[in-house]
Design an enzyme around this catalytic site. Sequence first.
Site, PDB file in Angstrom:
ATOM      1  N   GLU A   1       2.157   1.645  -3.459  1.00 43.98           N
ATOM      2  CA  GLU A   1       1.080   2.152  -4.318  1.00 43.98           C
ATOM      3  C   GLU A   1       0.917   3.658  -4.138  1.00 43.98           C
ATOM      4  O   GLU A   1       0.694   4.389  -5.103  1.00 43.98           O
ATOM      5  CB  GLU A   1      -0.223   1.427  -3.961  1.00 43.98           C
ATOM      6  CG  GLU A   1      -1.361   1.674  -4.925  1.00 43.98           C
ATOM      7  CD  GLU A   1      -2.605   0.876  -4.533  1.00 43.98           C
ATOM      8  OE1 GLU A   1      -2.654  -0.340  -4.802  1.00 43.98           O
ATOM      9  OE2 GLU A   1      -3.526   1.471  -3.929  1.00 43.98           O
TER      10      GLU A   1
ATOM     11  N   SER B   1      15.188  14.912   1.171  1.00 46.47           N
ATOM     12  CA  SER B   1      16.226  13.936   1.504  1.00 46.47           C
ATOM     13  C   SER B   1      15.635  12.709   2.200  1.00 46.47           C
ATOM     14  O   SER B   1      14.759  12.832   3.061  1.00 46.47           O
ATOM     15  CB  SER B   1      17.267  14.574   2.423  1.00 46.47           C
ATOM     16  OG  SER B   1      18.276  13.627   2.727  1.00 46.47           O
TER      17      SER B   1
ATOM     18  N   ARG C   1       0.840  -1.216   0.000  1.00 47.58           N
ATOM     19  CA  ARG C   1       0.000   0.000   0.000  1.00 47.58           C
ATOM     20  C   ARG C   1       0.871   1.261   0.000  1.00 47.58           C
ATOM     21  O   ARG C   1       0.541   2.256  -0.652  1.00 47.58           O
ATOM     22  CB  ARG C   1      -0.953   0.013   1.205  1.00 47.58           C
ATOM     23  CG  ARG C   1      -1.987  -1.100   1.233  1.00 47.58           C
ATOM     24  CD  ARG C   1      -2.841  -1.237  -0.003  1.00 47.58           C
ATOM     25  NE  ARG C   1      -3.799  -2.336   0.106  1.00 47.58           N
ATOM     26  CZ  ARG C   1      -3.540  -3.614  -0.239  1.00 47.58           C
ATOM     27  NH1 ARG C   1      -2.360  -3.981  -0.697  1.00 47.58           N
ATOM     28  NH2 ARG C   1      -4.487  -4.528  -0.120  1.00 47.58           N
TER      29      ARG C   1
END
Lengths: 146, 146, 146, 146, 146, 146, 146, 146, 146, 146
Positions: free
Chosen positions: G90, G113, G87
């Site tokens: 995604e 960063s 997830r």
Amino acid sequence: MDKLEMRHTLLAAKARKKMSWDDIGKAVGMSPVWVASACYGMNSASKDVAQQICDTLGVESDVAEALVAFPTKAWDEAIPQDPFIYRLYEVVGVYGETLKDVVQEKFGDGIMSAIDFTMEVDKIEDPKGDRVLLTLNGKFLPYKSW
Amino acid sequence: MDKLEMRHTLLAAKARKKMSWDDIGKAVGMSPVWVASACYGMNSASKDVAQQICDTLGVESDVAEALVAFPTKAWDEAIPQDPFIYRLYEVVGVYGETLKDVVQEKFGDGIMSAIDFTMEVDKIEDPKGDRVLLTLNGKFLPYKSW
Amino acid sequence: MDKLEMRHTLLAAKARKKMSWDDIGKAVGMSPVWVASACYGMNSASKDVAQQICDTLGVESDVAEALVAFPTKAWDEAIPQDPFIYRLYEVVGVYGETLKDVVQEKFGDGIMSAIDFTMEVDKIEDPKGDRVLLTLNGKFLPYKSW
Amino acid sequence: MDKLEMRHTLLAAKARKKMSWDDIGKAVGMSPVWVASACYGMNSASKDVAQQICDTLGVESDVAEALVAFPTKAWDEAIPQDPFIYRLYEVVGVYGETLKDVVQEKFGDGIMSAIDFTMEVDKIEDPKGDRVLLTLNGKFLPYKSW
Amino acid sequence: MDKLEMRHTLLAAKARKKMSWDDIGKAVGMSPVWVASACYGMNSASKDVAQQICDTLGVESDVAEALVAFPTKAWDEAIPQDPFIYRLYEVVGVYGETLKDVVQEKFGDGIMSAIDFTMEVDKIEDPKGDRVLLTLNGKFLPYKSW
Amino acid sequence: MDKLEMRHTLLAAKARKKMSWDDIGKAVGMSPVWVASACYGMNSASKDVAQQICDTLGVESDVAEALVAFPTKAWDEAIPQDPFIYRLYEVVGVYGETLKDVVQEKFGDGIMSAIDFTMEVDKIEDPKGDRVLLTLNGKFLPYKSW
Amino acid sequence: MDKLEMRHTLLAAKARKKMSWDDIGKAVGMSPVWVASACYGMNSASKDVAQQICDTLGVESDVAEALVAFPTKAWDEAIPQDPFIYRLYEVVGVYGETLKDVVQEKFGDGIMSAIDFTMEVDKIEDPKGDRVLLTLNGKFLPYKSW
Amino acid sequence: MDKLEMRHTLLAAKARKKMSWDDIGKAVGMSPVWVASACYGMNSASKDVAQQICDTLGVESDVAEALVAFPTKAWDEAIPQDPFIYRLYEVVGVYGETLKDVVQEKFGDGIMSAIDFTMEVDKIEDPKGDRVLLTLNGKFLPYKSW
Amino acid sequence: MDKLEMRHTLLAAKARKKMSWDDIGKAVGMSPVWVASACYGMNSASKDVAQQICDTLGVESDVAEALVAFPTKAWDEAIPQDPFIYRLYEVVGVYGETLKDVVQEKFGDGIMSAIDFTMEVDKIEDPKGDRVLLTLNGKFLPYKSW
Amino acid sequence: MDKLEMRHTLLAAKARKKMSWDDIGKAVGMSPVWVASACYGMNSASKDVAQQICDTLGVESDVAEALVAFPTKAWDEAIPQDPFIYRLYEVVGVYGETLKDVVQEKFGDGIMSAIDFTMEVDKIEDPKGDRVLLTLNGKFLPYKSW
């Protein structure tokens, strides 16, 4: 005993007995290609056939149990490397689309089953070099509409 | 004319003429699988056969030149997706090692050529469902020692 | 004994004997490249030659059996990483299409066999830096029409 | 004009002139494999040679500029599919480790350059089937310590 | 002793001795980057230098043999994951095409050798944050025409 | 105007003006490598510098806008194929782990930034063959604990 | 002791002590996410903190040495499979381009960063289902021109 | 109008209007990250919000229809290349396992939803360098047993 | 005990007891598919259910602890090879886009949860060949706007 | 007209007619999932059904021809990215092995056909959130021995 150990046991016994796949196939009343695939762990055998294979090769009956178990079929390389197997892969790549068209023209929209399927190997002697004859025989499965 | 345009022209002409690959194969005296593979751009035809294919399908002779050209053979997907072609790929994966052993036991160390090679498709009628018969016939090539 | 164990045994014996591939090749009457490929497990040897290799290197004759076995040829990396091997891969990438055109123009539609195939390595001394000469020699196989 | 358009122009002119790579190589005083690789866009030509190629094939001199440009070398498939090129890839896979050992035994730790490199194609006539002879010639580059 | 065992032995000895790569480099008269690469198994050392490394680190001389052996260079990940190494990969991706153009404009068509090649690491102290200075120095190799 | 069109426009103008990256760098007061990377679309320029680049090369000021735009940095091939760029990739593979150890020994746990980063190319003339000197200069960033 | 053994030792001790990451974080005065990442082998700890972690969990001080060692960060799967981690992947895929635009609009051309970086996890109780709050905090690094 | 054309139209209008995502977010009463994701084609808007976005940016209402359409979410690269997006991917790789453990310890076995999910971007001014604050807020979904 | 050892223990006990997944499901009051997935290590069980599974199969209670542990879900092959599992993958490939459209037309923009999710297997007897009935039941999760 | 153009035509007509897949399914007497799959180009329709679909949506009968054509089934991504389709892929990954065991225990060694196969979508209203019910119904095919 898992399929891998089973395979090592059976191949070692086969070498010891100096039997070919043809010999074993005849002894157990099945096709040599199918017998080899079962011993390699790519198909499951019925109890009777498994026992016959074990008797023929002179191995313990715990091997028979492993022959009966339902395999998880897998292969190492998405694109095979051994030249023998690669040539078959190349045939699928070069002729796949052609075969789809020729078969579907004859049978309608559908596929050749790889499950309800048999395969044979024959040797054709030829003075210009012997030839390998592979025969694939699969049930045609039409796509269902619903 | 490149192989792709040639293919579109030939498949369109074939549809217009309502001819099957069997029909075209008979008309030009070659196997239907080979004729289809040449029209799909996966094999080159001799000048004569190329001209016969064009005459049979009623297309211009610049198509014949494209049929004669030596193809660069390629396929889109390392692992095919169409279910018809995938089943053939699966057969290579599941039975590749088995076939290598069965064939090499019969012939010695070597391969079945995919170049000196022919292939046929037949239909076996069966009340439980018709079956597809694929026959692959390749010259056995023994590995050379030197 | 499998091919991997065979290879370790043979390479260790070769180091102990301080023999080069040229030395072994001469001793057994075969090309050094082929002998090396067989000891690396990428080719099978005839019984006689296998025994000669074992005698030359002073190893037990169970190694000979492993040399005779038909190998499953495979390599670890689809794209090789070692700079020596990568340069060969790069040559295939950069010049593959060129070679196909030059060879097929000379021979017709077909391939150079990698099975009916031999290979030699030579050293060309040159004050500006020595040069490696690789010679590949493969039978031309024309595509079959059918 | 980019390398792709250059290539189409040169191959079309070559077909029109019915010249082989050997013919063009002789006309411009360079090896046919190198000439083909430059026309395919995989090497850059000097101004003189580029102009000679254009004169030989009867194409406009803007093609010469494209021949002189430094190429970005690339190939479509990490693992080649065309059977001709795949066989070369297979040779690298099967014999790569062997060649590294044989060459480094002769030359020390280093590589065969693919840059300071030449390649030739020859045809060996043979009643059992003609053979392709590929000769690769690359400078040996020893690894530097520092 | 293979390169992997050699590497473990050398890194453990280095930790025990509390020596830096700079210390070892000075002791054996070679650059710290090259010494580290040889101890990691990515370069081979001459017999003398190998012995000096072993003496400096107080390890047995069978380690020296492993240092002298010609390595097979390989890395685990086509796309590196460790952030330190990934940043170098990113630099090649972002600036690769730029560097090719800038270098080839200065030198002609060719490459920077990764074989006839040296590399140094320096630390630049800076109140806004110290900086790493990597210097790559490779022989320019012009493409050969033939 | 997107970065791709900008790049074609700038490279064409540079060829027309017969200016090198050094010339342009001097004209606009920036390093030639950075100027090239901005023209290739891999870095954004300030408004002033973008305008100076356009003035130097004699292109319309809509190109300046494209030079100012923030790029999305990408490269075509995870593993580069052009031999020039591949050699850099090989250096990262062969020396990545070594560099990580040498740098982190000097600086502590952290990375060399690829963002707060500069790079130069120099030519070292050498009778045995000129050498390319690449200098990478990146801020060291220590890992933060929290 | 390598990072993997360290991790097993620390996770087993944590289970034995029935302490949460929050508990350990509080005990050693660091954030629970950072402590977990160090125990998983993805960050190095200072000597003091490493010793405190070992004291808190009651493990031998050789574990502390492993905690201090600089890790090589790696993960098994380029595309994660566990649904929890997928997830997050995604989210990067779906929102990556959006975040780049929103952040660069606010800060200029540069990156957040992942090295000078912290991360927190909080639980927001909600009658419709509790919510996970992840807070990522990274220094903005502007691209350098040179 | 498809999502791609919609996106080009909206980004061009946004540039023309010189509005930031914050400005548009405020104008339509939604979060700037969500608005940007909808304009990039990664989320669908309600009819009202879509119309408001179009009114705010002064574009035709056929764009609104495209904003309302349900998107197919996809991204070009399994492993992102742009340094901004790669750093987020790296965070998932380095901290994924850690976050899973920390979150599941607090919430039980389950995941943070990427669907019932919101995200914010903030700027933290800091004399040592401004910082980016990303806040991810997702519903916890416990695994169901059945 | 990790999930892998747990799985071997449970499958061996199941074989010894000659119980089907239906039998175990009934004994512990859960669905057979869920019970199997927990025993395969793909779901965690509550303490009570874990204990019941162990009692039913007659295994030690340290197995129960492993059943309660939160799994890291993973599978070996991005594209499954076993024909049984491949057919499911093929269904997702062939029908994925269709299902997305049909479901989203009925429910709005969102997904079917794979977390708040159950699944059943039934056998439909049929004289033309029995049929497998798979029922997937997942909560619809609408995308959130914010 | 190819399948892609057919699909665009049919989806546009469907939007114009404001018909759902349920509406079209009822109008032509087929299941909405099958009708959608045929309109997406993933199944072929009989002539009658194809004509009915065209009449229902008011499109020209050349679309009917395209509906009748046998499709080449393919999908873009080996691992799907859209969250809706990915969740189905995840289900196959997480539960594939479980399903194989549960089904083969009930039916013997074999597979569920993806060809002799139907699929339905239902909506289950639920105050805690509606649920999607997917029903897959495939003929069981036992592996053949021979």
